[in-house]
Design a protein around this motif. Structure first.
Motif, PDB file in Angstrom:
ATOM      1  N   PHE A   1      -8.079  80.453  86.539  1.00  0.00           N
ATOM      2  CA  PHE A   1      -7.530  79.697  86.025  1.00  0.00           C
ATOM      3  C   PHE A   1      -8.337  78.232  86.170  1.00  0.00           C
ATOM      4  O   PHE A   1      -8.354  78.356  87.513  1.00  0.00           O
ATOM      5  N   GLY A   2      -7.889  77.656  85.004  1.00  0.00           N
ATOM      6  CA  GLY A   2      -8.746  76.140  85.609  1.00  0.00           C
ATOM      7  C   GLY A   2     -10.228  76.593  84.450  1.00  0.00           C
ATOM      8  O   GLY A   2     -10.381  77.333  83.821  1.00  0.00           O
ATOM      9  N   TYR A   3     -10.714  74.892  84.222  1.00  0.00           N
ATOM     10  CA  TYR A   3     -11.892  74.804  83.531  1.00  0.00           C
ATOM     11  C   TYR A   3     -12.272  73.717  84.513  1.00  0.00           C
ATOM     12  O   TYR A   3     -12.162  72.439  85.459  1.00  0.00           O
ATOM     13  N   TRP A   4     -13.215  72.795  83.013  1.00  0.00           N
ATOM     14  CA  TRP A   4     -14.137  71.339  84.213  1.00  0.00           C
ATOM     15  C   TRP A   4     -13.503  70.099  83.504  1.00  0.00           C
ATOM     16  O   TRP A   4     -13.597  70.230  82.675  1.00  0.00           O
ATOM     17  N   VAL A   5     -12.422  69.679  84.366  1.00  0.00           N
ATOM     18  CA  VAL A   5     -12.044  67.888  84.497  1.00  0.00           C
ATOM     19  C   VAL A   5     -13.587  67.115  84.611  1.00  0.00           C
ATOM     20  O   VAL A   5     -13.624  66.818  85.616  1.00  0.00           O
ATOM     21  N   PHE A   6     -13.705  66.608  83.274  1.00  0.00           N
ATOM     22  CA  PHE A   6     -14.581  65.324  83.580  1.00  0.00           C
ATOM     23  C   PHE A   6     -14.373  64.638  84.493  1.00  0.00           C
ATOM     24  O   PHE A   6     -13.232  64.082  84.587  1.00  0.00           O
ATOM     25  N   GLU A   7     -15.250  63.874  84.827  1.00  0.00           N
ATOM     26  CA  GLU A   7     -15.466  62.712  86.110  1.00  0.00           C
ATOM     27  C   GLU A   7     -14.956  62.006  85.375  1.00  0.00           C
ATOM     28  O   GLU A   7     -14.263  61.509  86.376  1.00  0.00           O
ATOM     29  N   GLY A   8     -15.101  61.451  84.379  1.00  0.00           N
ATOM     30  CA  GLY A   8     -14.756  60.293  84.586  1.00  0.00           C
ATOM     31  C   GLY A   8     -15.625  58.967  84.000  1.00  0.00           C
ATOM     32  O   GLY A   8     -15.545  57.964  82.974  1.00  0.00           O
ATOM     33  N   ASP A   9     -16.687  59.308  84.790  1.00  0.00           N
ATOM     34  CA  ASP A   9     -18.232  58.145  84.428  1.00  0.00           C
ATOM     35  C   ASP A   9     -18.329  58.328  82.889  1.00  0.00           C
ATOM     36  O   ASP A   9     -18.507  57.928  82.005  1.00  0.00           O
ATOM     37  N   TRP A  10     -18.993  59.331  82.512  1.00  0.00           N
ATOM     38  CA  TRP A  10     -20.533  59.244  81.143  1.00  0.00           C
ATOM     39  C   TRP A  10     -18.998  59.763  80.239  1.00  0.00           C
ATOM     40  O   TRP A  10     -18.951  59.946  78.960  1.00  0.00           O
ATOM     41  N   GLN A  11     -18.200  61.306  80.315  1.00  0.00           N
ATOM     42  CA  GLN A  11     -17.397  61.530  79.610  1.00  0.00           C
ATOM     43  C   GLN A  11     -15.177  61.065  80.203  1.00  0.00           C
ATOM     44  O   GLN A  11     -15.500  61.605  80.818  1.00  0.00           O
ATOM     45  N   SER A  12     -14.799  60.931  79.481  1.00  0.00           N
ATOM     46  CA  SER A  12     -13.379  61.070  80.098  1.00  0.00           C
ATOM     47  C   SER A  12     -13.426  62.134  80.132  1.00  0.00           C
ATOM     48  O   SER A  12     -12.730  62.560  79.300  1.00  0.00           O
ATOM     49  N   ALA A  13     -12.150  61.245  81.409  1.00  0.00           N
ATOM     50  CA  ALA A  13     -11.383  63.045  81.664  1.00  0.00           C
ATOM     51  C   ALA A  13     -10.153  63.807  80.965  1.00  0.00           C
ATOM     52  O   ALA A  13      -9.769  62.272  80.551  1.00  0.00           O
ATOM     53  N   GLN A  14      -9.802  64.514  81.187  1.00  0.00           N
ATOM     54  CA  GLN A  14      -8.931  65.211  80.285  1.00  0.00           C
ATOM     55  C   GLN A  14      -7.589  64.972  80.958  1.00  0.00           C
ATOM     56  O   GLN A  14      -6.476  66.226  80.103  1.00  0.00           O
ATOM     57  N   ARG A  15      -7.602  65.005  82.449  1.00  0.00           N
ATOM     58  CA  ARG A  15      -6.295  64.936  82.841  1.00  0.00           C
ATOM     59  C   ARG A  15      -6.217  63.261  83.437  1.00  0.00           C
ATOM     60  O   ARG A  15      -7.510  62.793  83.822  1.00  0.00           O
ATOM     61  N   PRO A  16      -4.855  63.163  84.076  1.00  0.00           N
ATOM     62  CA  PRO A  16      -5.020  61.822  84.150  1.00  0.00           C
ATOM     63  C   PRO A  16      -5.134  61.447  85.789  1.00  0.00           C
ATOM     64  O   PRO A  16      -5.451  62.764  86.645  1.00  0.00           O
ATOM     65  N   SER A  17      -6.091  60.386  85.644  1.00  0.00           N
ATOM     66  CA  SER A  17      -6.515  60.024  87.743  1.00  0.00           C
ATOM     67  C   SER A  17      -5.074  60.253  88.358  1.00  0.00           C
ATOM     68  O   SER A  17      -6.006  60.853  89.665  1.00  0.00           O
ATOM     69  N   TRP A  18      -4.279  59.989  88.017  1.00  0.00           N
ATOM     70  CA  TRP A  18      -2.978  60.038  89.480  1.00  0.00           C
ATOM     71  C   TRP A  18      -3.453  61.842  90.040  1.00  0.00           C
ATOM     72  O   TRP A  18      -3.165  62.162  90.566  1.00  0.00           O
ATOM     73  N   ASN A  19      -3.408  62.350  89.007  1.00  0.00           N
ATOM     74  CA  ASN A  19      -3.637  63.900  89.148  1.00  0.00           C
ATOM     75  C   ASN A  19      -4.646  64.685  90.684  1.00  0.00           C
ATOM     76  O   ASN A  19      -4.896  65.582  91.099  1.00  0.00           O
ATOM     77  N   TYR A  20      -5.022  63.654  90.974  1.00  0.00           N
ATOM     78  CA  TYR A  20      -6.850  62.979  91.700  1.00  0.00           C
ATOM     79  C   TYR A  20      -5.881  62.872  92.981  1.00  0.00           C
ATOM     80  O   TYR A  20      -7.796  62.871  93.808  1.00  0.00           O
ATOM     81  N   ARG A  21      -5.218  62.231  92.981  1.00  0.00           N
ATOM     82  CA  ARG A  21      -4.761  61.393  94.187  1.00  0.00           C
ATOM     83  C   ARG A  21      -3.088  61.888  94.964  1.00  0.00           C
ATOM     84  O   ARG A  21      -2.714  61.407  94.096  1.00  0.00           O
ATOM     85  N   ALA A  22      -3.642  62.022  96.402  1.00  0.00           N
ATOM     86  CA  ALA A  22      -2.462  62.862  96.364  1.00  0.00           C
ATOM     87  C   ALA A  22      -1.187  61.828  97.098  1.00  0.00           C
ATOM     88  O   ALA A  22      -0.321  62.174  97.086  1.00  0.00           O
ATOM     89  N   GLN A  23      -1.675  60.639  96.791  1.00  0.00           N
ATOM     90  CA  GLN A  23      -0.932  59.920  97.397  1.00  0.00           C
ATOM     91  C   GLN A  23       0.397  59.735  96.311  1.00  0.00           C
ATOM     92  O   GLN A  23       1.330  58.786  96.324  1.00  0.00           O
TER      93      GLN A  23
END
Length: 383
Positions: free
Chosen positions: A170-192
């Protein structure tokens, strides 16, 4: 036909999943077909009440879809005796408190996953719902996907003989958000903020493995944060504190071994974004979101290892497509209809808050197994 209205408080539907899958493709789709026919001369008519923090976004969503009821006051909505069901698609960290409030208010609850951040809290919600006498449901959408429904048909028909193993990608490349906008919300990558691949996807793997092959009895895992720096919706750099990949091995009842790789840092070289290969003594299958292919024991070729000679043909072409033999509805809508029938007619329903707690438990144990570097038993949960 008599119309019976069920009023549903929907919290978190300004987000992508809540809006597209639950509001538009489920409840509004049920309304578009004339309601849910209960088979007794009654049509159940879902009436959404949009709840959230951003009033402007709620009103715009309501305007776009011709809805009347909007509120930023969850407590007032839950105090309204006209509201029958509370649905939650909020960020994970906000879910437990809202569900507890809804249950205390006597509302039936239907919710996305994970239901809480710990097994103890998830079990507490399940016990609270049982003691309050309210019905509960947890979204377990992948069991209703066309490819997995075809796979279920093979399992129930005995196609595999004795099932040996399951392998998932399962999975795919989620863009980092710098030069292409990410496909998933940023909170997905913050454990807090409740983010992380394990907390997100292990609950899915629990119900899928449990529902198709058998209870998960052991778990081993390795987790990683492959991309430690990402950029949020405002273009600001932030530290990714949550795992963005998980590599799990699950021991199932009956001796079946399941391996599932989950990653937001991988590029897709397969037919679908998720695929599961099931191998058994009598045959094998590869199932994705929509398709399912099989190879029976009697038609299995005899591969020979010879690195000096090119393969004579395509291995993929040696598999047979499983026919649909019917029309498959949207998986989220199909489960919504089952839950609404459960609420209206008390029909049996299996995917309750206890099932949701099993998913939280597997995520919790998966993270612990990764931290400790060992295989852990998965105790059976009861109320």
């Amino acid at each position: 036909m008599t119309r019976r209205t069920v009023r549903i408080a929907m919290n978190g539907v300004t987000g992508r999943m809540g809006c597209r899958q639950h509001l538009v493709r489920s409840l509004l789709a049920i309304r578009a077909q004339g309601g849910l026919d209960l088979g007794d001369g009654t049509v159940l008519w879902p009436e959404p009440v949009l709840v959230g923090r951003r009033e402007h976004a709620l009103r715009e969503l309501a305007r776009r879809h011709g809805l009347e009821h909007v509120s930023t006051d969850l407590d007032a909505v839950l105090a309204d005796p006209a509201v029958d069901v509370y649905f939650d698609a909020q960020v994970t960290v906000a879910r437990e408190e809202a569900l507890a409030k809804a249950i205390a208010a006597g509302k039936h609850v239907y919710t996305e996953k994970p239901t809480a951040l710990s097994t103890k809290a998830a079990l507490g919600l399940a016990r609270q719902a049982r003691e309050a006498g309210v019905k509960s449901g947890v979204v377990q959408d992948k069991l209703f996907l066309p490819g997995l429904l075809k796979l279920r048909r093979l399992v129930e028909g005995g196609f595999f003989g004795r099932i040996l193993s399951v392998r998932g990608e399962f999975g795919y490349w989620v863009f980092e958000g710098d030069w292409q906008s990410a496909q998933r919300p940023s909170w997905n990558y913050r454990a807090q903020d409740g983010g992380g691949m394990v907390l997100d996807m292990f609950p899915h793997w629990e119900y899928l493995l449990h529902g198709l092959f058998g209870r998960v009895e052991t778990v081993q895992a390795h987790v990683a944060t492959h991309l430690p720096r990402r950029w949020d919706e405002q273009g600001r750099a932030y530290e990714a504190t949550a795992d963005d990949a998980a590599y799990g091995i699950f021991g199932l009842a009956g001796g079946i071994v399941a391996q599932i790789n989950s990653s937001w840092a991988t590029r897709v070289h397969r037919d679908e974004l998720v695929e599961f290969q099931v191998d058994g003594t009598e045959g094998s299958a590869v199932a994705g979101l929509r398709g399912c292919r099989i190879q029976h024991r009697a038609t299995t070729p005899k591969p020979l290892w010879d690195p000096d000679v090119p393969a004579a043909g395509s291995f993929r072409e040696q598999w047979q497509e499983v026919p649909g033999n019917g029309v498959f509805d949207n998986g989220f809508k199909a489960q919504w209809e089952l839950f609404l029938r459960h609420v209206a007619l008390d029909e049996p329903y299996h995917w309750d808050l206890l099932a949701g707690a099993r998913g939280v438990q597997l995520a919790e144990l998966g993270l612990r197994a990764a931290a400790e570097g060992r295989r852990l038993d998965v105790p059976e949960l009861t109320l």
